[in-house]
Design an enzyme around this catalytic site. Sequence first.
Site, short mmCIF file in Angstrom:
data_model
loop_
_atom_site.label_atom_id
_atom_site.label_comp_id
_atom_site.label_asym_id
_atom_site.label_seq_id
_atom_site.Cartn_x
_atom_site.Cartn_y
_atom_site.Cartn_z
N LYS A 129 -86.55 -1.84 6.68
CA LYS A 129 -86.32 -0.47 6.20
C LYS A 129 -85.48 0.26 7.25
CE LYS A 129 -88.86 3.62 4.51
NZ LYS A 129 -90.20 4.21 4.26
N SER B 183 -95.66 5.31 0.60
CA SER B 183 -94.27 4.84 0.61
C SER B 183 -94.08 3.34 0.65
CB SER B 183 -93.51 5.47 1.79
OG SER B 183 -93.21 6.81 1.50
N SER C 13 -91.05 6.08 -0.40
CA SER C 13 -89.73 6.12 0.18
C SER C 13 -89.13 4.73 0.47
CB SER C 13 -89.78 6.90 1.50
OG SER C 13 -90.58 6.24 2.45
#
Lengths: 483, 95, 484
Positions: free
Chosen positions: A76, A175, A151
């Site tokens: 990420k 997330s 997210s």
Amino acid sequence: MFDKTLAELAQGLENGDFSSVELTQAYLDRIKAEDGKYNSYITVTDELALEQANAADATRAAGNAGAFTGLPIAHKDIFCTEGVRTSCASKMLDNFISPYNATVVNKFNAAGAVTLGKTNMDEFAMGSSNESSFYGPARNPWDTDCVPGGSSGGSAAAVAALLAPAATGTDTGGSIRQPAALCGITGLKPTYGRVSRFGMIAFASSLDQGGPMTRTAEDAAMMLNVMAGFDPNDSTCMQKDVPDYTADLSKPLAGLKIGLPKEFFPDDLSPAIAQQVQAAIKEYEALGATVKEVSLPNTGLAIPAYYIIAPSEASSNLSRFDGVRYGYRCESPVDLEDLYKRSRGEGFGPEVKRRIMVGAYALSEGFYDAYYKKAQQIRRLIKQDYVNALNEVDVIMGPTTPHPAFKLGEKTSDPVAMYMEDIFTISLNLAGMPGISIPCGQTEGLPVGLQIIGNYFAEQKLLNVAHQFQQATDWHKQAPQGI
Amino acid sequence: MALDRSDVEKIAHLARLQIDEQDIPEYTQNLSNILDLVNQMQAVDTSDVEPMANALDAVQRLRKDAVTEDNNRENLQSVAPAVENGLFQVPKVIE
Amino acid sequence: MEWEAVIGLEIHAQLATKSKIFSGASTAFGAEPNTQACAVDLALPGTLPVFNEEALRMAVKFGLAIDAEIGRTSVFDRKNYFYPDLPKGYQTSQLFHPIVGIGHIDITLEDGTSKRIGVTRAHLEEDAGKSLHDEFPGMTGIDLNRAGTPLLEIVSEPDMRTAEEAVAYVRKIHALVTSLGICDGNMAEGSFRCDCNVSVRPKGQEEFGTRTETKNINSFRFIEKAIVGEIERQIDLIEDGGRVIQATRLYDANKNETRSMRSKEEANDYRYFPCPDLLPIVIDEDYIDAVRDSLPELPDARKARFIEEYKLSDYDAMVLSGDHNLATYFEIVAKAANDAKMAANWVMGELSKHLNQNDTTIANSPVSAEQLGGLVERIKDNTISGKIAKQVFEVMWAEGGSADEIIEAKGLKQVTDTGAIESIVDEVISKADKQVAQYKAAEPDKRGKMLGFFMGQVMKATGGKANPGAVNGILKKKLDALCD
């Protein structure tokens, strides 16, 4: 080759079926060919990946390979990667080449992993749909008109679209688990303090936790084996031994006590979701588990408390982005205040600005007791709910999200409606306990996630419970059409 | 709880955020809605509850007093927008 | 109207740790800009703080030394504001639960009276970097080497009424932190800084007047001047019908006046909240006991010992124990010379005079305690006279070297050989018929005073090196013999 799990790829490397360079090149080619549809990567690190793959093959040739040597993964874009842009999906950090590695990145590098690239996300991890990314939204591989969740939407989309066998994610209010549910993959949020936060760009320090996003629970265990553990650079990282998370995967579930909180099955829950989750519970009963109703009476307070704590911490954590030492700086500032206001005003997107302002307001003079302190008190009530429930049962189960993936743009105009998508995941971040989302069904062609919650540091138990389900069912093997 | 334009302007200044004039009404509405949401907390009596800052109620670990970092200025300043003679540059600050 | 001033002080003492409060970067003073600012100090995205155990121990030492409550659980809070020398956009400090609670110290004034001054609290925090305004046109340069240096902020009660009391308080805190070894006390380098809160009110009035805060004062002398000036300014202002505005003022040492920096009316809203990257610091009784056992001798105890052990006067003992470095220096001199009184006179006299004239501190004295001890020892054993010793000291100050080396090189050794002195005395007497006649004519009890002339002549002839006692005896004997 792309349908293989991490565990299977590890076996393939071990058997000499393919080299890490071959495997890595295949993924890089696939990303180049396919990611235009999903926008799951912000940065693809071809050169670094091949360099690492070469080194991994050399390590293997020398007879020094470990369990993770040569396996490609994606990070990420919230984890700092030395020499590679680390943007947090923000214009603010579009030009930021990190001069150092996050602890998690160092751990994967030391284990011999190959970094394919950095995945898309909501800007500064603030969002539940990936739509706040400066680089445009990632798309759900099951339906590219739908959001992948957020997210960690890019990580979920990349794994679901077979553009990476596994990826790292972070979870502040859901997330990891919510995009995992929406993209039909496995996502684990570990206990707060299990994985180092050093080098993981902070959103809300007391809630953020990194974890694996994979196709199977077994792969999540392999990832967590690398990620978890003490870090002297993070005061909130716990000094606690790391077990082999793959060791207990095969334990039978006979006698497992499952708690179903009535608050996780409200009247307005999507019937399709309720049905799929109930079917999964039935499957667990067939595996020898017993089911019992429990209560988490303060669940309804989780979103209000979260939307004080997270923005308050974020408003302070994001003060460092001021255009002075790194990151975006506005053109020709006339004075210091202009430098601050325009660099931040132009560098941050609307959702980030919104949350910074909510936080600044909640902490401003005269409001501390009514907001931040109150939220911290409610946090304790929520934790106590979980502690009480987990005194009665081994794990808690329920839906990960109230709805399947929604359409792009559907909720962008109403922030509060977007926040409600995290209703089942958010309380766990407040309590600090671990949770995993695994695919447990589909509705109208979109995946449904089952959330399994355990006590502090019970990741081994969660992975065992998730793995046994995946031995008995094949929801985790379903792929979106055309993939 | 309804905020007005001047509240939003004040908060934006406190947070050093430039907000476009035309966006202020929307921010005002968004922020008011969020405050309505969070104000649901006020219905609960928490007078006897100890605030929880850390989920595990853990305590601070102490670091040994040792210098472990060498000069890394060149590397760290390579990402800086404006540096002169090793100093970060900002518009003149008047005290 | 009779006015009374109310003074409260905030002292920032940089703690003498090797590394910073939350990072492993060095705290050494004077490095090239930003060479001691690591990723954590620069607040790079993703970096996190880890607390330095030595900063905690030093703060607890201070708390015990002022008889304060020690916070069993103390918590770091974030004080949020934007400034270019504050990289994170917040300062990590302690607002709600400081490490040191209420304590006190006793100060002694010139007239010998003493007064107890309350210390409200002392808390740990991180120092900011430095803004350099004059290096580049139109720009300010930021050096973050100092950012993250541990500070102990010591906040007094508004218990002081005069500038003298305030200075006595600051000196006492300075003596304490330097004796404890937790701060080098170097005011010129900013290791020990003082902000003065001053207000005035009609004598007898209960409530406080509006106060101003004067920052940036970096010597004891300036603290006194700044406070005296600010009290006068406020009284004049009120008497002229104006009112004091709550503001932060800067002391300008060149003009000896304070000027307004920023008005508190546009006060900052610091949005304090507990730092979520750091956890509560919890300490137990065992920890506190261990720190207490490690405390060195403190200034009050040292003063008592100086009176007892060295038989110093109360005043000398107070002055010498009032500065840790001075006290340590004195003891080395006293031991080397084996004469405490003479050592005290030299340290408080010649040495202090030179330090003041050269605007330096004892820590930077070019003459070490060992050197001065060696010099005093040579006075004590009659190798040189006190007068010659001052010459030796001058050389020592300017050029260095031990007393013995200087005495040898310059040929300053005292002449104690009686035969040699006798022949010089004979020569002086033979050339001074007039003075000898006057001596003879004088009443016997007046003759003593008349020895001075002969003494001077002998000293002149020997370049001051003759032992004065020996010369005196021989002169008296020889002159008296002429009178018989």
